[in-house]
Design a protein around this motif. Structure first.
Motif: not given
Length: 550
Positions: A273-286
């Protein structure tokens, strides 16, 4: 009603009268969480067995001993603020041996997905892998149900176990959809149990972020320009404010926009994804919050502007919902219906709701207000037991101190009574009122279960017990929901070897039970006195109107 008995013919008429009495509406007969312990229950001189039947899954000598050691008010305080309960070693060993205890949800679901894909490749030529995949889903579902029943039966933190079921029912997820059978054990363990007596907002957030809920209510398909309102509607109607809570369809639509991008991702890698969106991406488990799928526009919910900025919107909205007077009222009414009466007074609900708001949704503090009320004290012994309460109360009392190694009969009894764990197909959960469970057909099944338990060794202490006939094959009766036939499965092999001589019920010889029975109605005592064997006495006691109430 007509009921077939194998007991002495002379008892039949009296038994019919007793069982008919079970379906009557009732038998004829502000601290904060960390504040001082009151003496309300002590002053009221509540009957220990009646209080225990409300605070626990069923009174027995072990729970009586725990209550008598500290008194009723201190016992209530301990139940509201539970410490880690140490289960009997043999019971803990069974739980520790389960797949759901040894494997994380992400690893488990990735393994299952590989098996599903392999079965898809064989589709149309060989059905073996598909059947094995489905069998594994059912096995994992059975593990979760077994773990719950073992904790319900043996844990010293009985109120926590009741609240665990209450919230599993409140945030109901049906086990028949997709692969949810494999997720429910983790949903209970990670989303429900840690918060069952904590803050409602924390509980609500944990359910929102769990993949089982996101899959059950279709939010994994909710994305910008492809809005799915299903979860947003149930979040307001069933989980927080209630159907008459004052929200509008526009509020539902705006909440659905807040929930866009909340979904599931089995991959360990971050999607591109775009770099600015990577900053607010969240992944916890599934769980995954995917910014490209989120609607970043501002939203208007309950008259409040929610600035579009990603996951932070969710926390703002959950705080807003959890602090609504409608939510406090809805949750308080449901708790009072479960613990006090089918028709709790407005005064009690208002007092509980006020406490809920003043403590920012502290569940234990809200319960304390309810338990210390005169309405609760007056209700003891009058609340009709749903199937789970009836079954667990009977087993806890009859086999107190014995180690169950096979919950198969317990699971089948619940199927027969129409309350399979996680078996409610709609998201509203099982009904909490008497009318849902007091039909003549329900009473017939309960008496059959009472006889099975009273007869001794009903399969709980051996691993080779054949499964009972599927509930779906039984004629439908009012007040009962037949469980799907596929859910009645053979007992899983337990971690322990079966006992050489299974324990026999000793209700008739138990001083605690005999003393308790002297407080039963004259009609019940007359029938008990007419029995000729201990087995008959056990069956009559378990099938009595008093055992149908808590």
């Amino acid at each position: 009603m007509k009921i077939q008995f194998n007991l002495q013919h002379a008892l039949s008429a009296s038994l019919l009268i007793l069982l008919a009495g079970c379906s009557s509406q009732s038998l004829q007969q502000a601290d904060n969480r960390h504040g001082p312990v009151s003496n309300t229950l002590t002053q009221a001189a509540v009957a220990p067995e009646q209080l225990l039947n409300r605070l626990t899954w069923g009174s027995n000598p072990s729970s009586l001993q725990a209550l008598q050691a500290v008194g009723p008010d201190r016992y209530l305080d301990q139940q509201l603020r539970p410490r880690n309960a140490v289960l009997p070693a043999a019971i803990q060993a069974q739980i520790d041996s389960m797949t759901i205890s040894r494997q994380s949800l992400p690893d488990l679901m990735r393994d299952l997905e590989a098996r599903r894909l392999a079965s898809e490749q064989q589709k149309g030529t060989d059905d073996t892998l598909r059947k094995e995949y489905q069998q594994e889903l059912s096995r994992l579902s059975r593990e979760a149900a077994t773990r719950s029943l073992l904790r319900d039966t043996y844990s010293a933190n009985q109120l926590q176990e009741q609240m665990d079921w209450f919230w599993m029912n409140h945030f109901n997820i049906h086990n028949g959809k997709a692969n949810l059978r494999a997720m429910l054990g983790d949903f209970e363990e990670q989303a429900i149990r840690p918060h069952a007596l904590g803050k409602f907002r924390d509980l609500l957030r944990a359910t929102v972020l769990h993949p089982a809920m996101l899959r059950y209510l279709d939010n994994e398909h909710n994305a910008v320009n492809r809005i799915n309102e299903n979860y947003a509607r149930e979040l307001m109607e069933l989980h927080t404010m209630g159907v008459n809570g004052g929200y509008t369809q526009k509020d539902v639509q705006e909440l659905a926009r807040v929930l866009t991008g909340l979904g599931i991702n089995l991959s360990k890698d971050m999607p591109r994804m775009k770099p600015e969106l990577e900053k607010i991406y969240v992944k916890q488990g599934l769980f995954e919050f995917s910014p490209p799928r989120h609607d970043f526009g501002d939203k208007q919910i309950l008259g409040q502007t929610i600035k579009g900025r990603g996951m932070a919107e969710l926390d703002e909205v959950l705080l807003l919902l959890s602090r609504q007077p409608a939510t406090a009222n809805f949750v308080s009414q449901k708790l009072a219906t479960y613990f006090v009466s089918d028709t709790p007074s407005k005064a009690l609900i208002d007092k509980m709701a006020q406490g809920f708001l003043q403590t920012d949704g502290d569940i234990a503090a809200t319960l304390r207000i309810m338990f210390n009320s005169q309405e609760f004290i007056a209700s003891l012994g009058k609340k009709f037991k749903d199937p789970l309460h009836y079954m667990l109360a009977s087993v806890r009392l009859t086999y107190d101190g014995n180690t169950i190694i096979n919950t198969g009969p317990m699971l089948n009894w619940l199927n027969m009574m129409g309350q399979q764990l996680n078996g409610r197909q709609t998201p509203d959960g099982y009904a909490l009122n008497e009318s849902a469970w007091a039909s003549s057909g329900q009473m017939t099944v309960r008496f059959d279960i009472a006889r099975a338990i009273a007869g001794g060794s009903p399969g709980l202490f051996r691993v080779d017990t054949p499964a009972a006939p599927p509930a779906a094959a039984m004629p439908a009766t009012p007040g009962m929901q037949a469980a799907p036939a596929a859910q009645v499965t053979k007992p899983a092999v337990a971690a322990q070897m079966p006992q050489e001589k299974p324990p026999q019920p000793a209700l008739a010889a138990s001083p605690y039970v005999k003393s308790w029975s002297t407080k039963f109605s004259p009609a019940t005592q007359t029938v008990l006195n007419q029995t000729r064997t201990a087995q008959e006495w056990n069956a009559i006691f378990l099938a009595s109107p008093e055992m149908m109430h808590r």
